[in-house]
Design a protein around this motif. Structure first.
Motif, mmCIF file in Angstrom:
data_model
loop_
_atom_site.group_PDB
_atom_site.id
_atom_site.type_symbol
_atom_site.label_atom_id
_atom_site.label_comp_id
_atom_site.label_asym_id
_atom_site.label_seq_id
_atom_site.Cartn_x
_atom_site.Cartn_y
_atom_site.Cartn_z
ATOM 1 N N LEU A 31 22.058 5.344 -10.871
ATOM 2 C CA LEU A 31 22.715 4.951 -12.309
ATOM 3 C C LEU A 31 23.090 4.092 -11.946
ATOM 4 O O LEU A 31 23.881 3.978 -11.481
ATOM 5 C CB LEU A 31 23.460 6.314 -12.826
ATOM 6 C CG LEU A 31 22.720 7.852 -12.721
ATOM 7 C CD1 LEU A 31 23.353 8.739 -12.869
ATOM 8 C CD2 LEU A 31 21.100 7.688 -13.642
ATOM 9 N N VAL A 32 22.749 2.877 -12.894
ATOM 10 C CA VAL A 32 23.890 2.155 -13.363
ATOM 11 C C VAL A 32 24.877 2.186 -13.395
ATOM 12 O O VAL A 32 25.862 0.742 -12.813
ATOM 13 C CB VAL A 32 22.773 1.164 -14.885
ATOM 14 C CG1 VAL A 32 23.278 1.575 -15.435
ATOM 15 C CG2 VAL A 32 23.752 -0.554 -14.467
ATOM 16 N N VAL A 85 10.802 -5.375 -10.624
ATOM 17 C CA VAL A 85 10.034 -5.103 -11.575
ATOM 18 C C VAL A 85 10.793 -4.424 -12.386
ATOM 19 O O VAL A 85 11.785 -3.187 -12.230
ATOM 20 C CB VAL A 85 8.918 -3.869 -11.175
ATOM 21 C CG1 VAL A 85 7.632 -3.313 -12.101
ATOM 22 C CG2 VAL A 85 8.488 -4.700 -9.545
ATOM 23 N N LEU A 86 10.953 -5.067 -13.718
ATOM 24 C CA LEU A 86 11.738 -4.753 -15.483
ATOM 25 C C LEU A 86 10.503 -3.700 -15.634
ATOM 26 O O LEU A 86 9.517 -4.571 -16.477
ATOM 27 C CB LEU A 86 12.225 -5.162 -15.488
ATOM 28 C CG LEU A 86 12.819 -6.804 -15.231
ATOM 29 C CD1 LEU A 86 13.650 -8.075 -15.942
ATOM 30 C CD2 LEU A 86 13.962 -5.878 -14.573
ATOM 31 N N VAL A 109 13.497 -1.628 -12.084
ATOM 32 C CA VAL A 109 14.589 -1.234 -13.437
ATOM 33 C C VAL A 109 15.002 -0.880 -14.350
ATOM 34 O O VAL A 109 13.507 -1.262 -15.236
ATOM 35 C CB VAL A 109 15.783 -2.729 -13.452
ATOM 36 C CG1 VAL A 109 16.747 -2.227 -14.154
ATOM 37 C CG2 VAL A 109 16.465 -2.856 -11.788
ATOM 38 N N VAL A 110 14.936 0.162 -15.186
ATOM 39 C CA VAL A 110 14.225 0.512 -16.561
ATOM 40 C C VAL A 110 15.047 0.192 -17.097
ATOM 41 O O VAL A 110 16.115 0.309 -17.566
ATOM 42 C CB VAL A 110 14.282 2.113 -16.783
ATOM 43 C CG1 VAL A 110 13.702 2.506 -18.066
ATOM 44 C CG2 VAL A 110 13.066 2.559 -15.448
ATOM 45 N N LEU A 111 14.784 -0.418 -18.367
ATOM 46 C CA LEU A 111 16.069 -1.128 -19.666
ATOM 47 C C LEU A 111 14.952 -0.864 -20.586
ATOM 48 O O LEU A 111 14.048 -0.510 -21.470
ATOM 49 C CB LEU A 111 15.649 -2.696 -19.623
ATOM 50 C CG LEU A 111 15.654 -3.473 -18.516
ATOM 51 C CD1 LEU A 111 15.836 -5.005 -18.881
ATOM 52 C CD2 LEU A 111 17.163 -3.755 -17.969
ATOM 53 N N LEU A 144 15.367 3.001 -7.713
ATOM 54 C CA LEU A 144 14.642 3.108 -9.182
ATOM 55 C C LEU A 144 15.778 3.199 -10.299
ATOM 56 O O LEU A 144 16.290 4.158 -9.806
ATOM 57 C CB LEU A 144 13.103 4.723 -9.226
ATOM 58 C CG LEU A 144 13.229 4.527 -11.345
ATOM 59 C CD1 LEU A 144 12.480 3.366 -11.509
ATOM 60 C CD2 LEU A 144 12.246 5.981 -11.054
ATOM 61 N N LEU A 145 16.170 2.427 -10.829
ATOM 62 C CA LEU A 145 17.978 2.029 -10.900
ATOM 63 C C LEU A 145 17.427 2.251 -12.831
ATOM 64 O O LEU A 145 16.666 1.903 -13.455
ATOM 65 C CB LEU A 145 18.065 0.650 -11.007
ATOM 66 C CG LEU A 145 19.406 -0.099 -11.565
ATOM 67 C CD1 LEU A 145 20.124 1.527 -11.038
ATOM 68 C CD2 LEU A 145 20.299 -0.873 -11.330
#
Length: 202
Positions: free
Chosen positions: A110-111, A76-77, A57-59, A14-15
């Motif tokens: 974390l990105v 999965v975005l 990936v949470v955007l 989970l990013l």
């Protein structure tokens, strides 16, 4: 220690990549470049190399631009419209996106920490046992990222994840149960938060 190849269906990466880079003049961290690639692409590659099969990936900030420019095939975005409220909202959105997938744990990265590579992520993944697992990378004994949350903890984490605190309150309340995985010998946990931190990018 578990073979990470056996975890591909149990643990998802989970990013959290929604931040707007307020202290970087409003440049979203996902769109910074590192080693010729966008930071979000680099972070996804790290999770894949460590053994994460499913990656969410949470955007947030400039999400349309991230979707357009970043090569995130197979991920999965997850859109977080409340990204400006802080990391807690992204963590909630990410955990919610994993509901119903059959995943038994989430490894949260974390990105903006490119100094943490596959070796450290793989070690934390290897701490997974079941849905009650709670593990964290440590650097000289100090807890850091990435962190691994078994599904049994997701509801409690989401309930306390407000502002920029993320899972901090939940982890403090359950500190005795956290398995610390020392990673200081294979990773550097700096953040890209300010203009001065950009010197870490290549």
């Amino acid at each position: 220690m578990t073979d990470n190849q056996d975890l591909r269906g149990d643990v998802a990466g989970l990013l959290l990549a929604a931040g707007g880079g307020r202290r970087l003049g409003g440049r979203p961290k996902a769109l910074l470049t590192h080693r010729g690639r966008l930071l979000v692409e680099h972070a996804v590659d790290v999770l894949r190399a460590a053994g994460c099969g499913r990656i969410h990936v949470v955007l947030g900030a400039r999400s349309d631009e991230v979707r357009e420019r970043a090569g995130l095939d197979g991920c999965v975005l997850v859109d977080n419209p409340d990204w400006a409220q802080g990391m807690g909202s992204s963590l909630r959105a990410g955990l919610a996106s994993l509901a119903g997938t059959g995943v038994r744990a989430a490894l949260v990265a974390l990105v903006d920490q490119p100094g943490i590579g596959p070796a450290a992520v793989s070690r934390v993944l290897g701490a997974y046992e079941d849905e009650k697992s709670l593990a964290s990378a440590a650097y000289d004994g100090v807890r850091g990222h990435p962190v691994l949350f078994g599904a049994a903890h997701w509801a409690g984490i989401a309930e306390r994840a407000v502002g920029d605190r993320g899972a901090r309150a939940y982890l403090m309340a359950h500190e005795a149960r956290i398995r610390l995985v020392e990673c200081g010998d294979v990773a550097a946990p700096y953040d890209i938060d300010t203009e001065a931190d950009l010197s870490h990018l290549e």
